[in-house]
Design a protein around this motif. Structure first.
Motif, PDB file in Angstrom:
ATOM      1  N   ASP A  24       0.846  -1.211   0.000  1.00 29.08           N
ATOM      2  CA  ASP A  24       0.000   0.000   0.000  1.00 29.08           C
ATOM      3  C   ASP A  24       0.875   1.253   0.000  1.00 29.08           C
ATOM      4  N   PHE A  25       1.961   1.214   0.777  1.00 26.86           N
ATOM      5  CA  PHE A  25       2.845   2.372   0.859  1.00 26.86           C
ATOM      6  C   PHE A  25       3.518   2.609  -0.499  1.00 26.86           C
ATOM      7  N   GLN A  26       3.942   1.533  -1.158  1.00 25.90           N
ATOM      8  CA  GLN A  26       4.564   1.677  -2.487  1.00 25.90           C
ATOM      9  C   GLN A  26       3.579   2.292  -3.478  1.00 25.90           C
ATOM     10  N   THR A  27       2.337   1.856  -3.411  1.00 33.87           N
ATOM     11  CA  THR A  27       1.316   2.421  -4.311  1.00 33.87           C
ATOM     12  C   THR A  27       1.152   3.918  -4.046  1.00 33.87           C
ATOM     13  N   ALA A  28       1.031   4.275  -2.766  1.00 27.77           N
ATOM     14  CA  ALA A  28       0.861   5.700  -2.426  1.00 27.77           C
ATOM     15  C   ALA A  28       2.084   6.511  -2.868  1.00 27.77           C
ATOM     16  N   MET A  29       3.279   5.969  -2.643  1.00 25.18           N
ATOM     17  CA  MET A  29       4.502   6.707  -2.975  1.00 25.18           C
ATOM     18  C   MET A  29       4.726   6.809  -4.485  1.00 25.18           C
ATOM     19  N   SER A  30       4.169   5.877  -5.263  1.00 25.43           N
ATOM     20  CA  SER A  30       4.347   5.911  -6.722  1.00 25.43           C
ATOM     21  C   SER A  30       3.584   7.084  -7.330  1.00 25.43           C
ATOM     22  N   ARG A  31       2.694   7.696  -6.512  1.00 25.11           N
ATOM     23  CA  ARG A  31       1.840   8.782  -7.042  1.00 25.11           C
ATOM     24  C   ARG A  31       2.203  10.149  -6.502  1.00 25.11           C
ATOM     25  N   ILE A  74      16.703   9.582   0.123  1.00 21.42           N
ATOM     26  CA  ILE A  74      15.702  10.114  -0.813  1.00 21.42           C
ATOM     27  C   ILE A  74      15.584  11.626  -0.617  1.00 21.42           C
ATOM     28  N   HIS A  75      15.598  12.376  -1.716  1.00 15.24           N
ATOM     29  CA  HIS A  75      15.474  13.829  -1.664  1.00 15.24           C
ATOM     30  C   HIS A  75      14.057  14.202  -1.189  1.00 15.24           C
ATOM     31  N   PRO A  76      13.947  15.246  -0.353  1.00 16.30           N
ATOM     32  CA  PRO A  76      12.609  15.629   0.169  1.00 16.30           C
ATOM     33  C   PRO A  76      11.585  15.950  -0.923  1.00 16.30           C
ATOM     34  N   GLU A  77      12.073  16.353  -2.112  1.00 14.96           N
ATOM     35  CA  GLU A  77      11.132  16.692  -3.192  1.00 14.96           C
ATOM     36  C   GLU A  77      11.026  15.606  -4.252  1.00 14.96           C
ATOM     37  N   ALA A  78      11.561  14.426  -3.976  1.00  9.33           N
ATOM     38  CA  ALA A  78      11.464  13.341  -4.956  1.00  9.33           C
ATOM     39  C   ALA A  78       9.992  13.081  -5.266  1.00  9.33           C
ATOM     40  N   SER A  79       9.702  12.755  -6.540  1.00  6.20           N
ATOM     41  CA  SER A  79       8.317  12.472  -6.928  1.00  6.20           C
ATOM     42  C   SER A  79       8.223  11.037  -7.435  1.00  6.20           C
ATOM     43  N   LYS A  80       7.016  10.524  -7.455  1.00  4.46           N
ATOM     44  CA  LYS A  80       6.722   9.182  -8.009  1.00  4.46           C
ATOM     45  C   LYS A  80       7.825   8.182  -7.687  1.00  4.46           C
ATOM     46  N   LEU A  81       7.946   7.809  -6.412  1.00  5.10           N
ATOM     47  CA  LEU A  81       9.038   6.932  -5.987  1.00  5.10           C
ATOM     48  C   LEU A  81       8.937   5.548  -6.642  1.00  5.10           C
ATOM     49  N   SER A  82      10.098   5.001  -6.981  1.00  5.94           N
ATOM     50  CA  SER A  82      10.154   3.627  -7.485  1.00  5.94           C
ATOM     51  C   SER A  82       9.787   2.683  -6.342  1.00  5.94           C
ATOM     52  N   ALA A  83       9.469   1.451  -6.689  1.00  7.72           N
ATOM     53  CA  ALA A  83       9.133   0.458  -5.660  1.00  7.72           C
ATOM     54  C   ALA A  83      10.323   0.266  -4.718  1.00  7.72           C
ATOM     55  N   ALA A  84      11.532   0.300  -5.269  1.00  4.88           N
ATOM     56  CA  ALA A  84      12.729   0.091  -4.437  1.00  4.88           C
ATOM     57  C   ALA A  84      12.925   1.253  -3.462  1.00  4.88           C
ATOM     58  N   ALA A  85      12.738   2.477  -3.952  1.00  2.00           N
ATOM     59  CA  ALA A  85      12.898   3.650  -3.081  1.00  2.00           C
ATOM     60  C   ALA A  85      11.824   3.653  -1.999  1.00  2.00           C
ATOM     61  N   SER A 138       3.771  13.797  -5.706  1.00  2.00           N
ATOM     62  CA  SER A 138       4.487  14.797  -6.501  1.00  2.00           C
ATOM     63  C   SER A 138       5.714  15.299  -5.736  1.00  2.00           C
ATOM     64  N   ARG A 139       5.645  15.352  -4.378  1.00  2.00           N
ATOM     65  CA  ARG A 139       6.809  15.680  -3.549  1.00  2.00           C
ATOM     66  C   ARG A 139       6.701  14.847  -2.280  1.00  2.00           C
ATOM     67  N   VAL A 140       7.717  14.051  -2.023  1.00  2.00           N
ATOM     68  CA  VAL A 140       7.555  13.019  -1.000  1.00  2.00           C
ATOM     69  C   VAL A 140       7.392  13.585   0.409  1.00  2.00           C
ATOM     70  N   LYS A 141       8.163  14.628   0.778  1.00  2.00           N
ATOM     71  CA  LYS A 141       8.069  15.067   2.176  1.00  2.00           C
ATOM     72  C   LYS A 141       6.689  15.650   2.518  1.00  2.00           C
ATOM     73  N   PRO A 142       6.160  16.599   1.705  1.00  2.00           N
ATOM     74  CA  PRO A 142       4.814  17.085   2.027  1.00  2.00           C
ATOM     75  C   PRO A 142       3.783  15.952   2.063  1.00  2.00           C
ATOM     76  N   ALA A 143       3.964  14.930   1.237  1.00  2.00           N
ATOM     77  CA  ALA A 143       3.023  13.800   1.245  1.00  2.00           C
ATOM     78  C   ALA A 143       3.091  13.072   2.587  1.00  2.00           C
TER      79      ALA A 143
END
Ligand SMILES: [Zn+2]
Length: 269
Positions: free
Chosen positions: A142-149, A180-191, A151-156
């Motif tokens: 579930d977390f991978q699905t949410a992170m794959s979407r 992982i950079h705070p503004e990374a977007s659409k994280l890969s499953a590995a990240a 736009s900026r990981v830290k605010p999410a």
């Protein structure tokens, strides 16, 4: 602001003092901020729970007391059942049949509210909150699905929706650990997998050592002792210091209105 580790530390220390006790009095002078507390009178405290950054006292007769510490709220427990003098910034005193605890809050943003059991729908943050990171509900898929979407990981993360209880300190620390950079977007499953593991590791360790007490000293354990996780921070409040992993200088900037600390070498965009 107290985050999951500080609230969980508070819950664990309050538990032996409050569990099974009957509320004799709730003393305060701010009915707007500490709402409907007269409903606690004569009620027994059956359980102390935590959801994200909320404390939930389960009372008999089907009532819940919700407490949010916000910026500077916290509890103090007397050494021997009663306070010799009120703790600094005391806003509310909970008097039990065999002792008392104090709620302190220098900036007064925290609130209490008594509601019928599980009637939290009016509190959006609670009704939309994601899974607890230290429970089996925090599922990798579930977390991978949410992170794959995102736009900026830290605010999410700060939205509390992908996972509960992660605030500014623990978002910065978890992102550093996961590289992982705070503004990374659409994280890969590995990240996303690295971040999932990092959040669990950081949160578990921070709870173990009583949370983080920052330079403003606003958070203390209910015993009056500081937390100790700040001594293990890698990026938070370490601007200009050397990254413990690569030696680069830790930077700070503002992201979505929040001070954000990261290593420009370990956490590339
Ligand atoms: Zn680094």
């Amino acid at each position: 602001m107290p985050e999951l580790p500080e609230v969980e530390t508070t819950r664990r220390m309050l538990e032996p003092v409050l569990l099974g006790r009957v509320v004799r009095d709730v003393l305060h002078t701010d009915p707007q901020r500490y709402r409907n507390t007269e409903a606690m009178l004569g009620k027994q405290i059956l359980k102390l729970e935590r959801r994200g950054k909320y404390l939930i006292f389960r009372l008999d007769d089907g009532l819940d007391c919700l407490v949010h510490l916000k910026m500077t709220g916290g509890f103090r427990i007397p050494n021997d059942k009663k306070f010799l003098e009120p703790p600094r910034f005391e806003r509310l005193r909970l008097v039990l049949h065999d002792g008392e605890v104090s709620y302190v809050d220098s900036r007064r943003f925290g609130f209490w509210e008594i509601v019928p059991s599980n009637q939290w729908q009016h509190i959006k943050a609670l009704s939309e909150m994601g899974p607890e990171p230290l429970s089996s509900d925090f599922k990798l898929k579930d977390f991978q699905t949410a992170m794959s979407r995102v736009s900026r990981v830290k605010p999410a993360l700060l939205s509390q929706k992908p996972v509960a209880g992660v605030g500014n300190i623990y978002a910065d620390e978890s992102l550093w650990l996961a590289k992982i950079h705070p503004e990374a977007s659409k994280l890969s499953a590995a990240a996303a997998k690295r971040l999932h593991a990092a959040i669990i590791e950081v949160m578990a360790r921070a709870v173990e050592v009583g949370g983080s007490t920052l330079s403003d000293n606003s958070y203390q354990q209910p015993s009056g002792e500081s937390g100790y996780f700040q001594l293990e921070h890698h990026v938070y409040d370490r601007t200009g210091a050397a990254c413990s992993r690569c030696g680069a200088e830790i930077l700070k900037y503002t992201l979505a209105g929040r001070g954000t600390h990261y290593c420009p070498d370990c956490q590339r965009k």
